[in-house]
Write an enzyme that holds these catalytic residues in place. Structure first.
Site, PDB file in Angstrom:
ATOM      1  N   TYR A 198       0.843  -1.195   0.000  1.00  0.00           N
ATOM      2  CA  TYR A 198       0.000   0.000   0.000  1.00  0.00           C
ATOM      3  C   TYR A 198       0.884   1.253   0.000  1.00  0.00           C
ATOM      4  O   TYR A 198       2.108   1.169  -0.041  1.00  0.00           O
ATOM      5  CB  TYR A 198      -0.961  -0.034   1.186  1.00  0.00           C
ATOM      6  CG  TYR A 198      -2.077  -1.039   1.014  1.00  0.00           C
ATOM      7  CD1 TYR A 198      -3.159  -0.771   0.168  1.00  0.00           C
ATOM      8  CD2 TYR A 198      -2.048  -2.265   1.675  1.00  0.00           C
ATOM      9  CE1 TYR A 198      -4.175  -1.694  -0.007  1.00  0.00           C
ATOM     10  CE2 TYR A 198      -3.066  -3.192   1.502  1.00  0.00           C
ATOM     11  CZ  TYR A 198      -4.128  -2.905   0.663  1.00  0.00           C
ATOM     12  OH  TYR A 198      -5.130  -3.825   0.478  1.00  0.00           O
ATOM     13  N   GLY A 234      -9.024 -13.725  10.924  1.00  0.00           N
ATOM     14  CA  GLY A 234      -9.790 -12.945   9.967  1.00  0.00           C
ATOM     15  C   GLY A 234     -10.977 -13.744   9.490  1.00  0.00           C
ATOM     16  O   GLY A 234     -12.054 -13.731  10.077  1.00  0.00           O
ATOM     17  N   ARG A 235     -10.781 -14.491   8.417  1.00  0.00           N
ATOM     18  CA  ARG A 235     -11.876 -15.267   7.832  1.00  0.00           C
ATOM     19  C   ARG A 235     -12.504 -16.284   8.788  1.00  0.00           C
ATOM     20  O   ARG A 235     -13.722 -16.513   8.715  1.00  0.00           O
ATOM     21  CB  ARG A 235     -11.377 -15.956   6.557  1.00  0.00           C
ATOM     22  CG  ARG A 235     -11.061 -14.975   5.442  1.00  0.00           C
ATOM     23  CD  ARG A 235     -10.319 -15.633   4.287  1.00  0.00           C
ATOM     24  NE  ARG A 235      -8.980 -16.044   4.682  1.00  0.00           N
ATOM     25  CZ  ARG A 235      -8.165 -16.774   3.917  1.00  0.00           C
ATOM     26  NH1 ARG A 235      -8.569 -17.182   2.732  1.00  0.00           N
ATOM     27  NH2 ARG A 235      -6.960 -17.087   4.331  1.00  0.00           N
ATOM     28  N   CYS A 258     -11.651 -20.129   0.941  1.00  0.00           N
ATOM     29  CA  CYS A 258     -12.074 -20.098  -0.460  1.00  0.00           C
ATOM     30  C   CYS A 258     -12.157 -18.693  -1.021  1.00  0.00           C
ATOM     31  O   CYS A 258     -12.136 -18.497  -2.241  1.00  0.00           O
ATOM     32  CB  CYS A 258     -13.426 -20.790  -0.611  1.00  0.00           C
ATOM     33  SG  CYS A 258     -14.800 -19.950   0.230  1.00  0.00           S
ATOM     34  N   CYS A 278     -15.903 -13.583   0.999  1.00  0.00           N
ATOM     35  CA  CYS A 278     -15.235 -12.408   1.582  1.00  0.00           C
ATOM     36  C   CYS A 278     -14.537 -11.602   0.496  1.00  0.00           C
ATOM     37  O   CYS A 278     -15.159 -10.761  -0.148  1.00  0.00           O
ATOM     38  CB  CYS A 278     -14.293 -12.833   2.704  1.00  0.00           C
ATOM     39  SG  CYS A 278     -13.153 -14.174   2.274  1.00  0.00           S
ATOM     40  N   ALA A 326     -25.994 -28.099   0.415  1.00  0.00           N
ATOM     41  CA  ALA A 326     -27.309 -27.451   0.414  1.00  0.00           C
ATOM     42  C   ALA A 326     -28.283 -28.208   1.293  1.00  0.00           C
ATOM     43  O   ALA A 326     -29.007 -27.607   2.104  1.00  0.00           O
ATOM     44  CB  ALA A 326     -27.840 -27.342  -1.014  1.00  0.00           C
ATOM     45  N   GLU A 366     -30.214 -39.282   2.312  1.00  0.00           N
ATOM     46  CA  GLU A 366     -29.079 -39.235   1.396  1.00  0.00           C
ATOM     47  C   GLU A 366     -28.931 -40.610   0.749  1.00  0.00           C
ATOM     48  O   GLU A 366     -28.886 -41.631   1.440  1.00  0.00           O
ATOM     49  CB  GLU A 366     -27.808 -38.849   2.139  1.00  0.00           C
ATOM     50  CG  GLU A 366     -26.511 -39.099   1.389  1.00  0.00           C
ATOM     51  CD  GLU A 366     -26.455 -38.426   0.034  1.00  0.00           C
ATOM     52  OE1 GLU A 366     -26.056 -39.104  -0.940  1.00  0.00           O
ATOM     53  OE2 GLU A 366     -26.825 -37.235  -0.074  1.00  0.00           O
ATOM     54  N   ASN A 380     -20.591 -33.507  -2.967  1.00  0.00           N
ATOM     55  CA  ASN A 380     -19.338 -33.261  -3.679  1.00  0.00           C
ATOM     56  C   ASN A 380     -18.226 -32.732  -2.785  1.00  0.00           C
ATOM     57  O   ASN A 380     -17.076 -32.641  -3.219  1.00  0.00           O
ATOM     58  CB  ASN A 380     -19.575 -32.273  -4.828  1.00  0.00           C
ATOM     59  CG  ASN A 380     -20.266 -32.924  -6.011  1.00  0.00           C
ATOM     60  OD1 ASN A 380     -20.123 -34.122  -6.233  1.00  0.00           O
ATOM     61  ND2 ASN A 380     -21.021 -32.146  -6.774  1.00  0.00           N
ATOM     62  N   LYS A 400      -7.354 -29.352   0.563  1.00  0.00           N
ATOM     63  CA  LYS A 400      -8.789 -29.113   0.726  1.00  0.00           C
ATOM     64  C   LYS A 400      -9.325 -29.780   1.999  1.00  0.00           C
ATOM     65  O   LYS A 400     -10.515 -30.098   2.089  1.00  0.00           O
ATOM     66  CB  LYS A 400      -9.544 -29.641  -0.500  1.00  0.00           C
ATOM     67  CG  LYS A 400      -9.239 -28.919  -1.805  1.00  0.00           C
ATOM     68  CD  LYS A 400      -9.753 -27.498  -1.826  1.00  0.00           C
ATOM     69  CE  LYS A 400     -11.250 -27.431  -1.979  1.00  0.00           C
ATOM     70  NZ  LYS A 400     -11.732 -27.856  -3.311  1.00  0.00           N
TER      71      LYS A 400
END
Length: 661
Positions: free
Chosen positions: A179, A338-339, A365, A369, A412, A431, A439, A449
């Site tokens: 910055y 943070g996240r 990911c 954000c 979902a 299910e 997935n 991951k």
């Protein structure tokens, strides 16, 4: 109590924090109003993290000056645009945060300089010298000495207004990430021959004068902290280095970083908030899942050993065992989150209560954000749809509890079941496979991951605690619906891979390869360079395979790629770095004698292939919805079954529907 050292108090100047956790600054896009104040979303957002136990809240960036580098509003808050309005909106926030025992610092920016991407047409970006803008092929205009003094004055004014508004301190943005203050501090961007160029002391003069001005206006005991990067990872302008890469640092290297840290503390800065990187190597400052956890620890330790003020260390520090060790071993004094606090604002309280299993994991990911801030100008979270929408998405009990069937146990379906159960509905989740996750299960197979699988485990635990009737190996049919006497059926059956078979080729699905159900062999050709194809290619390359990606478009990740440049720029670089061959503007035209025949701009070529993995997209699996749409109960379709997208869309779809049943 486990992790007890994380809950010991620590002081920054005259402010004592109740624990070792700080919410580090993240861009507050969507949290400001047109007059430079905090809107209600912003107030609720920061208060929610204090309510969750975080000892120190550091706001996202606010602009001190708007007369030299201009910003449109509403963008981020600014104390100096309309001071009375800023105090009025911020005071409500600071008073509420103090009620939970937390402190709050305002992050104040001296400017973005060459990394600013939204300067008005006809207005040149500014910098220390006439260096190239990070995003556009234009040169920056060097700041005059009078302009430097004006920005410095306004930083002091902003801090004084912040103090009047109830803030406990400020953080200066920043001698980090490239910055404006960093552009003065780094010789690559600064070729001035006045008192602000040349020696390191001169290049840090701007940052020094900002601190001195704030202390003069607010008092010596008012904390002034600094976001600081001791290493830039710049190979060249707009070209950053990857972890482990051998390169010549063109920005700030660690030796100068340590020297600069000592000088900055001698100038009066009361704490240093450590990361590494630059806009030219953005994946360091905003680490995707491809970065290791705790990636700043070694750099924080160097600075901690060199200075006598508290050091904050963030950078995927959400593992509490890692965080506890970092404090115990003198790596840092304060853990920056943070996240993880976007994903779960109650992280600290849950850990304090010994309930780490209840903490919703961050996936790194950047979809909700940073990516959403860049694309849609507001901050949120892929796995927490309530983030920065706390007031408007607060769940209320259902007036009339219903019997709800959820068909599909992917993200979902799990989110729909969780939210419906929280509101008091009786929920059955069916299910077809033998485990939940959809997935996310094959997607979480690569080592980078792992948090995808952690999210599945979190959902499983939440559904267990809520008493959801989870039925595995139980596909939903019309007779199941008819016999169950349900009021609502939520179809969350996801999507299935598209297929374009190559005659004679040993074609495998990405899911089968990721789950270890099929051996792809040594030489693998992946058809499709979207996110699935690229991540599979990286995973296979890291596990010893020879991989070629064939992509019809001009580059990988042009479709279905991550929103955030930190993610897709790093992934694009990682593929060739790990030996993946990428063929663009190319198509797999056939298979002959153990080779895929690839048609490209330079004619056909033969690529050895023990297997071909198709990663050419997905299509909605909504046959159940079509079968049930005129059945007795109300039938809803969500997630990929409605429209193929990503995990954020699936979870947000589900939350929106289930919160309204």
């Amino acid at each position: 109590m486990e992790y007890r050292n994380l809950f010991e108090p620590v002081s920054i100047a005259d402010v004592t924090l109740p624990n070792r956790f700080a919410m580090v600054a993240m861009g507050p896009m969507g949290l400001g109003d047109a007059e430079g104040g905090f809107n209600q979303r912003g107030v609720d957002y920061y208060v929610e993290r204090a309510k969750g136990g975080t000892g120190l809240i550091i706001t996202g960036v606010t602009h001190a000056a708007n007369n030299i580098e201009t910003h449109e509003y509403p963008s981020t808050p600014s104390a100096t645009i309309n001071p009375s309005h800023f105090i009025r909106t911020a005071r409500e926030m600071t008073e509420r945060i103090h009620a939970f025992g937390s402190s709050i610092f305002l992050q104040i920016s001296a400017g973005f300089g060459r990394v600013y991407a939204e300067f008005p047409e006809g207005e040149a970006p500014v910098s220390a010298s006439a260096t190239q803008n990070r995003w556009f092929d234009v040169d920056c205009r060097p700041l005059t000495v009078d302009e430097i003094h004006d920005i410095t004055r306004q930083c002091g004014q902003a801090a004084r207004i912040a103090k009047d508004a109830g803030f406990d301190g400020v953080q200066i943005h920043a001698v980090h990430e490239g910055y404006l203050l960093d552009q003065f501090a780094i010789s690559l961007f600064n070729d001035r021959d006045d008192e602000y160029g040349g020696s390191l002391e001169n290049r840090l003069r701007f940052a020094r004068e900002v601190c001195e001005e704030i202390k003069a206006q607010c008092g010596a005991g008012f904390p002034v902290t600094l976001r600081f990067s001791p290493k830039s990872f710049i190979k060249a302008l707009r070209d950053g280095a990857l972890p482990g890469e051998d390169f010549q640092e063109q920005g700030r290297d660690v030796d100068e970083g340590v020297q600069a840290a000592k000088l900055l503390v001698s100038y009066g800065y009361d704490a240093l908030d450590i990361d590494v990187g630059s806009y030219d190597a953005w994946w360091w400052n905003h680490p995707p899942m491809y970065m290791e956890k705790g990636l700043y620890r070694s750099f924080a330790k160097l600075i901690k050993d060199a200075v006598d003020v508290p050091v904050i260390c963030a950078g995927r520090m959400d593992d509490p065992a890692m965080a506890s060790r970092a404090v115990a071993e003198g790596v840092c004094d304060i853990i920056g989150l943070g996240r993880p606090l976007l994903a779960d604002p109650d992280y600290v309280n849950k850990l304090r209560q010994g309930d780490a299993a209840a903490i919703r994991p961050c996936l790194s990911c950047h979809e909700g954000c940073l990516g959403r801030m860049i694309r849609y100008k507001n901050i949120s979270c892929a796995v927490n749809p309530q983030c920065a929408r706390e007031r408007y998405t607060r769940l209320v009990p259902a007036l009339t509890p219903a019997r709800v069937l959820v068909a599909g146990g992917g993200p979902a379906g799990m989110e729909a079941a969780r939210v419906a159960a929280l509101r008091g509905h009786e929920v059955v989740l069916c299910e077809a496979k033998d485990r939940l996750g959809g997935n996310l299960v094959p997607g979480g197979a690569p080592a980078f991951k792992e948090d995808d699988l952690a999210l599945v485990a979190w959902y499983e635990e939440q559904l267990r605690r809520l008493g959801v009737d989870v039925r595995l190996g139980a596909p939903v049919t019309a007779s199941v619906v008819e016999q169950g006497d349900f009021d609502h059926v939520i179809v969350a059956t996801g999507a299935r891979p598209k297929s374009f078979p190559i005659e004679g080729a040993p074609v495998l699905s990405a899911e089968a390869v990721l789950l270890g159900e099929a051996d792809p062999g040594h030489d693998v050709v992946i058809v499709g360079g979207g996110l699935v194809g690229c991540e599979l290619a990286l995973h296979l390359a890291q596990t010893g395979h020879e991989v070629t990606v064939v992509e019809a478009l001009g580059d990988v990740l042009e479709l279905n790629g991550p929103l955030c440049p930190a993610n897709f720029e790093m992934l694009r670089k990682l593929l060739p770095y790990h030996g993946v061959t990428v063929l663009t503007n190319a198509q797999a035209a056939g298979y002959d004698d153990g080779c895929v025949v690839v048609e490209g701009p330079d004619g056909p070529r033969r690529v050895p292939a023990d297997s071909v993995v198709e990663c050419v997209g997905y299509r909605s699996e909504d046959a159940l919805y079509e079968e049930l749409r005129f059945a007795g109960p109300l039938v809803h379709k969500i997630g990929d079954a409605r429209s193929v997208a990503n995990i954020m869309n699936a979870i947000w779809d589900a939350h929106e529907l289930a919160s309204a049943l």
